[in-house]
Design a protein around this motif. Structure first.
Motif: not given
Length: 83
Positions: A56-59, A63-66, A68
């Motif tokens: 997933q890519v943020n604004q 890349i947003v990690p799956d 924590k």
């Protein structure tokens, strides 16, 4: 004519005119509320959200990690900067 005679008469006429205007407002029909055109149309439509495949890519393009991060994050700082 004298000013002493004109001023009280003018005040009395103004008071009677004010009372007449207020009584005309009190005897009129009540306020009627009418729905505006399109009042029953939905305001918002719920969108169907489909999960993305892959990372997933943020604004900002990152890349947003799956999961924590493994290293502890204190005071809102990033884990990579802490090392």
């Amino acid at each position: 004519m004298n000013r002493r005679l004109i001023r009280p008469a003018g005040r009395m006429l103004a008071g009677l005119a004010l009372l007449g205007a207020l009584s005309a407002c009190a005897t009129s029909e009540g306020i009627q509320a009418v729905n505006a055109p399109g009042a029953y149309e939905p305001i918002a439509v719920v969108a169907v959200v489909e999960p993305e495949r892959g990372p997933q890519v943020n604004q900002w393009g990152g890349i947003v990690p799956d999961a924590k991060p493994v290293t502890p994050v204190d005071d809102g700082a990033l884990a990579e900067i802490d090392s």
